[in-house]
Design a protein around this motif. Structure first.
Motif, PDB file in Angstrom:
ATOM      1  N   ALA A  13       0.830  -1.205   0.000  1.00  0.00           N
ATOM      2  CA  ALA A  13       0.000   0.000   0.000  1.00  0.00           C
ATOM      3  C   ALA A  13       0.864   1.254   0.000  1.00  0.00           C
ATOM      4  N   ARG A  14       1.961   1.228   0.751  1.00  0.00           N
ATOM      5  CA  ARG A  14       2.862   2.387   0.800  1.00  0.00           C
ATOM      6  C   ARG A  14       3.493   2.666  -0.557  1.00  0.00           C
ATOM      7  N   LYS A  15       3.955   1.630  -1.225  1.00  0.00           N
ATOM      8  CA  LYS A  15       4.580   1.816  -2.535  1.00  0.00           C
ATOM      9  C   LYS A  15       3.559   2.288  -3.560  1.00  0.00           C
ATOM     10  N   LEU A  16       2.358   1.740  -3.498  1.00  0.00           N
ATOM     11  CA  LEU A  16       1.332   2.074  -4.482  1.00  0.00           C
ATOM     12  C   LEU A  16       0.869   3.518  -4.368  1.00  0.00           C
ATOM     13  N   CYS A  17       0.749   4.010  -3.148  1.00  0.00           N
ATOM     14  CA  CYS A  17       0.162   5.340  -2.945  1.00  0.00           C
ATOM     15  C   CYS A  17       1.186   6.439  -2.690  1.00  0.00           C
ATOM     16  N   CYS A  57       0.037  16.373  -2.337  1.00  0.00           N
ATOM     17  CA  CYS A  57       0.210  16.439  -3.790  1.00  0.00           C
ATOM     18  C   CYS A  57       1.351  17.368  -4.171  1.00  0.00           C
ATOM     19  N   GLU A  58       1.467  18.482  -3.484  1.00  0.00           N
ATOM     20  CA  GLU A  58       2.537  19.423  -3.785  1.00  0.00           C
ATOM     21  C   GLU A  58       3.905  18.805  -3.504  1.00  0.00           C
ATOM     22  N   ASP A  59       4.044  18.113  -2.370  1.00  0.00           N
ATOM     23  CA  ASP A  59       5.314  17.469  -2.041  1.00  0.00           C
ATOM     24  C   ASP A  59       5.631  16.336  -3.024  1.00  0.00           C
ATOM     25  N   ALA A  60       4.596  15.615  -3.469  1.00  0.00           N
ATOM     26  CA  ALA A  60       4.808  14.525  -4.411  1.00  0.00           C
ATOM     27  C   ALA A  60       5.292  15.050  -5.757  1.00  0.00           C
ATOM     28  N   LEU A  87      -1.526   9.645  -8.915  1.00  0.00           N
ATOM     29  CA  LEU A  87      -1.859  11.054  -8.773  1.00  0.00           C
ATOM     30  C   LEU A  87      -2.224  11.691 -10.105  1.00  0.00           C
ATOM     31  N   ARG A  88      -1.986  10.990 -11.200  1.00  0.00           N
ATOM     32  CA  ARG A  88      -2.427  11.492 -12.501  1.00  0.00           C
ATOM     33  C   ARG A  88      -3.952  11.411 -12.628  1.00  0.00           C
ATOM     34  N   LEU A  89      -4.584  10.597 -11.787  1.00  0.00           N
ATOM     35  CA  LEU A  89      -6.046  10.516 -11.777  1.00  0.00           C
ATOM     36  C   LEU A  89      -6.583  11.689 -10.966  1.00  0.00           C
ATOM     37  N   PRO A  90      -7.353  12.578 -11.562  1.00  0.00           N
ATOM     38  CA  PRO A  90      -7.768  13.808 -10.858  1.00  0.00           C
ATOM     39  C   PRO A  90      -8.540  13.548  -9.579  1.00  0.00           C
ATOM     40  N   TYR A  91      -9.263  12.436  -9.507  1.00  0.00           N
ATOM     41  CA  TYR A  91     -10.097  12.176  -8.344  1.00  0.00           C
ATOM     42  C   TYR A  91      -9.372  11.417  -7.236  1.00  0.00           C
ATOM     43  N   PHE A  92      -8.149  10.931  -7.500  1.00  0.00           N
ATOM     44  CA  PHE A  92      -7.504  10.028  -6.547  1.00  0.00           C
ATOM     45  C   PHE A  92      -7.057  10.768  -5.296  1.00  0.00           C
TER      46      PHE A  92
END
Length: 312
Positions: A13-17, A57-60, A87-92
């Protein structure tokens, strides 16, 4: 198709998100650990707060824009997040969509210390009051473990269990998002000569795509945030403005197309019902006028042929 939630064991989960290791910090609140030790319940009100999505999102994005591996390592050690393609998915939402899996967290980790909390959480129908009771017991047990056995036993599983009630608010009882069904499927997949698996693999073979979300790579964080707000209808400003009206319709794709007879007949009927009485005329086909031997002075002939406005 849309991603509803990410349910898996903690490292996956950590790697995925896009999160740093669970040994460093929690992904849902502001609690940080000391090499996997999440002790310290006295100030629970200070750190048990949902992390800020915009800040994540900004830090990512900043991590994604780092030019070297060392620069990225330095950034993630300070901000605790990495870039994830999701994060390319606008709703994620990497905070709300990354759920705590009850199977790995409770039943394989700390069940013997949380028997009563488990019995409340596994009910098929769970009320808000029961969720609050389970959450209170989880905090109470964590404090008792810390007091009796020492801070070194406050593991990531114990801390993450404090967020299970939040996950239930988002996704209903734990039956809807725990990993037991996936683990059962893993047992089926490892079987050799499994025809179902062979047929299933065909469904997930790479398909031809029409585009890629990588088109957003060159956008700055502010632009990406604006796109997300547009997608989620979270605009703060009112959209205004207009464009010049061309004063003409688009040209037809095909010229001189003859209407089918049934459609031609319905079109004449429609013209008569809508315009005939007001214009004091009758719409008819040329063949109908000829068959009846009528003069066409009081009739308007409907031609079954589409032409351009210039007559071509």
């Amino acid at each position: 198709m849309a991603i509803i939630c990410c349910s898996s064991n903690i490292p996956a989960a950590r790697k995925l998100c896009g999160y740093i290791s669970v040994l460093a910090a929690c992904h849902q609140c502001y609690k940080q650990a000391n090499n996997g030790n999440f002790s310290g319940f006295d100030d629970v009100a200070e750190w048990f707060k949902t992390r800020d999505l915009e800040e994540f999102c900004e830090d990512a994005v900043k991590w994604h824009n780092c030019k070297s591996k060392d620069e990225r390592n330095h950034h993630v050690s300070n901000n605790l997040v990495r870039w994830t393609e999701l994060l390319r998915l606008p709703y994620f939402n990497p905070i709300r969509h990354c759920v705590i899996d009850p199977m790995h967290n409770l039943f394989l980790g700390i069940a013997r210390n949380f028997v009563r909390a488990c019995s409340l959480l596994v009910c098929q129908i769970v009320s808000t009051n029961e969720l609050n009771k389970a959450h209170s017991r989880l905090i109470k047990i964590g404090r008792l473990i810390e007091k009796r056995y020492g801070k070194g036993l406050i593991t990531p599983n114990i801390h993450l269990s404090l967020h299970l009630a939040e996950c239930c608010y988002d996704y209903s009882p734990i039956y809807s998002f725990w990993c037991f069904s996936f683990e059962r499927m893993n047992g089926i997949l490892v079987q050799t000569n499994n025809q179902r698996l062979i047929n299933g693999v065909k469904l997930i073979e790479p398909q031809k795509t029409t585009g890629s979300l990588a088109a957003y790579n060159d956008l700055e964080f502010e632009t990406l945030l604006q796109l997300k707000q547009i997608f989620c209808c979270e605009l703060e400003d009112t959209i205004t403005g207009s464009e010049f009206y061309p004063k003409k319709f688009l040209n037809p794709i095909k010229n001189r197309v003859e209407l089918p007879k049934n459609l031609y007949k319905h079109l004449i009927t429609y013209y008569n019902e809508v315009y005939g009485e007001d214009m004091n005329v009758e719409f008819s086909s040329m063949s109908n006028l000829i068959d009846k031997g009528l003069q066409n002075d009081s009739y308007i002939v409907v031609q079954p042929m589409w032409k351009n406005s210039d007559g071509s």
